[in-house]
Design an enzyme around this catalytic site. Structure first.
Site, mmCIF file in Angstrom:
data_model
loop_
_atom_site.group_PDB
_atom_site.id
_atom_site.type_symbol
_atom_site.label_atom_id
_atom_site.label_comp_id
_atom_site.label_asym_id
_atom_site.label_seq_id
_atom_site.Cartn_x
_atom_site.Cartn_y
_atom_site.Cartn_z
ATOM 1 N N TYR A 225 0.839 -1.202 0.000
ATOM 2 C CA TYR A 225 0.000 0.000 0.000
ATOM 3 C C TYR A 225 0.878 1.258 0.000
ATOM 4 O O TYR A 225 0.635 2.205 -0.763
ATOM 5 C CB TYR A 225 -0.911 -0.041 1.227
ATOM 6 C CG TYR A 225 -1.609 1.250 1.577
ATOM 7 C CD1 TYR A 225 -2.708 1.693 0.847
ATOM 8 C CD2 TYR A 225 -1.184 2.014 2.662
ATOM 9 C CE1 TYR A 225 -3.352 2.877 1.180
ATOM 10 C CE2 TYR A 225 -1.819 3.191 3.013
ATOM 11 C CZ TYR A 225 -2.899 3.629 2.268
ATOM 12 O OH TYR A 225 -3.533 4.800 2.606
HETATM 13 N N1 LIG Z 1 -7.269 4.690 6.868
HETATM 14 C C1 LIG Z 1 -6.207 5.385 7.209
HETATM 15 O O1 LIG Z 1 -5.784 5.391 8.395
HETATM 16 C C2 LIG Z 1 -5.471 6.185 6.166
HETATM 17 C C3 LIG Z 1 -4.272 6.803 6.528
HETATM 18 C C4 LIG Z 1 -3.644 7.639 5.587
HETATM 19 C C5 LIG Z 1 -4.201 7.826 4.328
HETATM 20 N N2 LIG Z 1 -5.351 7.172 3.986
HETATM 21 C C6 LIG Z 1 -5.902 7.430 2.643
HETATM 22 O O2 LIG Z 1 -6.884 8.455 2.767
HETATM 23 C C7 LIG Z 1 -7.757 8.408 1.650
HETATM 24 C C8 LIG Z 1 -9.202 8.608 2.062
HETATM 25 O O3 LIG Z 1 -9.521 7.866 3.201
HETATM 26 P P1 LIG Z 1 -11.063 7.603 3.593
HETATM 27 O O4 LIG Z 1 -11.079 7.016 4.941
HETATM 28 O O5 LIG Z 1 -11.874 8.784 3.254
HETATM 29 O O6 LIG Z 1 -11.381 6.434 2.523
HETATM 30 P P2 LIG Z 1 -12.761 5.709 2.189
HETATM 31 O O7 LIG Z 1 -13.846 6.146 3.086
HETATM 32 O O8 LIG Z 1 -12.443 4.242 2.087
HETATM 33 O O9 LIG Z 1 -13.077 6.274 0.711
HETATM 34 C C9 LIG Z 1 -12.424 5.834 -0.416
HETATM 35 C C10 LIG Z 1 -13.280 6.177 -1.620
HETATM 36 O O10 LIG Z 1 -12.623 5.679 -2.795
HETATM 37 C C11 LIG Z 1 -13.635 5.206 -3.653
HETATM 38 N N3 LIG Z 1 -13.197 4.215 -4.622
HETATM 39 C C12 LIG Z 1 -12.669 2.997 -4.390
HETATM 40 N N4 LIG Z 1 -12.484 2.352 -5.551
HETATM 41 C C13 LIG Z 1 -12.908 3.196 -6.526
HETATM 42 C C14 LIG Z 1 -12.992 3.102 -7.929
HETATM 43 N N5 LIG Z 1 -12.617 2.005 -8.593
HETATM 44 N N6 LIG Z 1 -13.473 4.151 -8.631
HETATM 45 C C15 LIG Z 1 -13.892 5.282 -7.985
HETATM 46 N N7 LIG Z 1 -13.836 5.429 -6.654
HETATM 47 C C16 LIG Z 1 -13.354 4.386 -5.931
HETATM 48 C C17 LIG Z 1 -14.650 4.557 -2.713
HETATM 49 O O11 LIG Z 1 -15.869 4.431 -3.403
HETATM 50 P P3 LIG Z 1 -17.176 3.730 -2.745
HETATM 51 O O12 LIG Z 1 -17.745 4.769 -1.836
HETATM 52 O O13 LIG Z 1 -18.003 3.427 -3.934
HETATM 53 O O14 LIG Z 1 -16.688 2.509 -2.019
HETATM 54 C C18 LIG Z 1 -14.677 5.549 -1.577
HETATM 55 O O15 LIG Z 1 -15.653 6.521 -1.805
HETATM 56 C C19 LIG Z 1 -7.490 7.085 0.945
HETATM 57 O O16 LIG Z 1 -6.692 7.332 -0.193
HETATM 58 C C20 LIG Z 1 -6.657 6.312 1.972
HETATM 59 O O17 LIG Z 1 -5.766 5.407 1.354
HETATM 60 C C21 LIG Z 1 -5.994 6.365 4.877
#
Ligand SMILES: NC(=O)c1ccc[n+]([C@@H]2O[C@H](COP(=O)([O-])OP(=O)(O)OC[C@H]3O[C@@H](n4cnc5c(N)ncnc54)[C@H](OP(=O)(O)O)[C@@H]3O)[C@@H](O)[C@H]2O)c1
Length: 212
Positions: free
Chosen positions: A127
């Site tokens: 990742y």
């Molecule tokens: N979790 C952590 O602790 C953490 C830490 C640092 C950075 N991040 C990063 O922060 C970012 C946002 O986090 P978050 O919690 O807001 O994420 P999230 O709630 O999982 O949202 C991710 C979004 O990406 C969309 N997505 C996934 N596959 C897709 C596709 N094929 N085409 C179009 N859209 C797609 C999802 O769509 P659906 O709504 O349709 O599923 C969802 O709306 C991500 O890039 C994550 O990697 C996360």
């Protein structure tokens, strides 16, 4: 002239907060979602919403927009194949489409420590590599950019204050609302683009983050 912002990952947790708060503040936002049933959240808030899939077609979503947010991600419930397709190749395709569309400012939501993927636990290294390679492609692109690298995300209310330096012994968490507000702050910067910042909850007002 007011510039439109196209948001990939709009239906995600950060995406929804950014779209909702941005629209309330008067920003012209176009949310990109991948299913019809995801339109309602945005339509009910008078936010423009279009369909686009990072594993398929999305380029038309950029038409008429000047700024891009990428806060999409395959999430923890899918396997490494989706990390490659969405977090890596999906991000690179959006960056390349942004070059073609002459986008003015691209804000990428990356991840803390993405510059050192091998420092992550073994299960997270792929990742972090995906995040790093996408970030490197953005840095090498012709598009002005701000790369935000948040730590571990929480759903706590945003404090409006962050810290930009990783250090052992200090908290690695940040609220999603704080991240969403940092995206907005990046677009408000008087000197936009070409910055990379790590983000954790802290003591620095977000309003000062891109003030110079
Ligand atoms: N979790 C952590 O602790 C953490 C830490 C640092 C950075 N991040 C990063 O922060 C970012 C946002 O986090 P978050 O919690 O807001 O994420 P999230 O709630 O999982 O949202 C991710 C979004 O990406 C969309 N997505 C996934 N596959 C897709 C596709 N094929 N085409 C179009 N859209 C797609 C999802 O769509 P659906 O709504 O349709 O599923 C969802 O709306 C991500 O890039 C994550 O990697 C996360």
């Amino acid at each position: 002239m007011t510039q439109s912002i196209v948001v990939f990952g709009a239906n995600g947790k950060i995406g929804r907060i950014f779209c909702e708060e941005g629209a309330r503040a008067g920003l012209p936002i176009r949310a990109v979602v991948r299913r019809e049933d995801q339109r309602a959240f945005f339509a009910s808030r008078n936010i423009e919403v279009v369909l686009g899939d990072l594993e398929g077609e999305f380029e038309q979503a950029l038409e008429g927009c000047d700024r891009v947010v990428f806060t999409a991600g395959s999430g923890g419930q899918t396997g490494p194949d989706k990390t490659m397709l969405v977090d890596l190749y999906g991000a690179i395709r959006v960056i390349e489409a942004s070059e073609r569309a002459a986008i003015d400012h691209f804000v990428m939501v990356s991840a803390a420590r993405a510059d050192v993927p091998l420092s992550a636990t073994p299960g997270m290294r792929h990742y972090m590599v995906a995040k790093k390679v996408a970030d490197d492609r953005l840095v090498a692109s012709s598009v002005a950019h701000t790369i935000l690298r948040p730590g571990r995300l929480t759903d706590l209310p945003g404090s409006g204050k962050i810290r930009t330096r990783f250090s052992d012994g200090e908290g690695v968490e940040i609220s999603r609302q704080n991240v969403a507000q940092c995206i907005a702050a990046a677009f408000e910067s008087p000197a936009p683009g070409n910055r990379v910042v790590e983000l954790f909850d802290g003591d620095q007002p977000i309003s000062t983050l891109f003030a110079d």
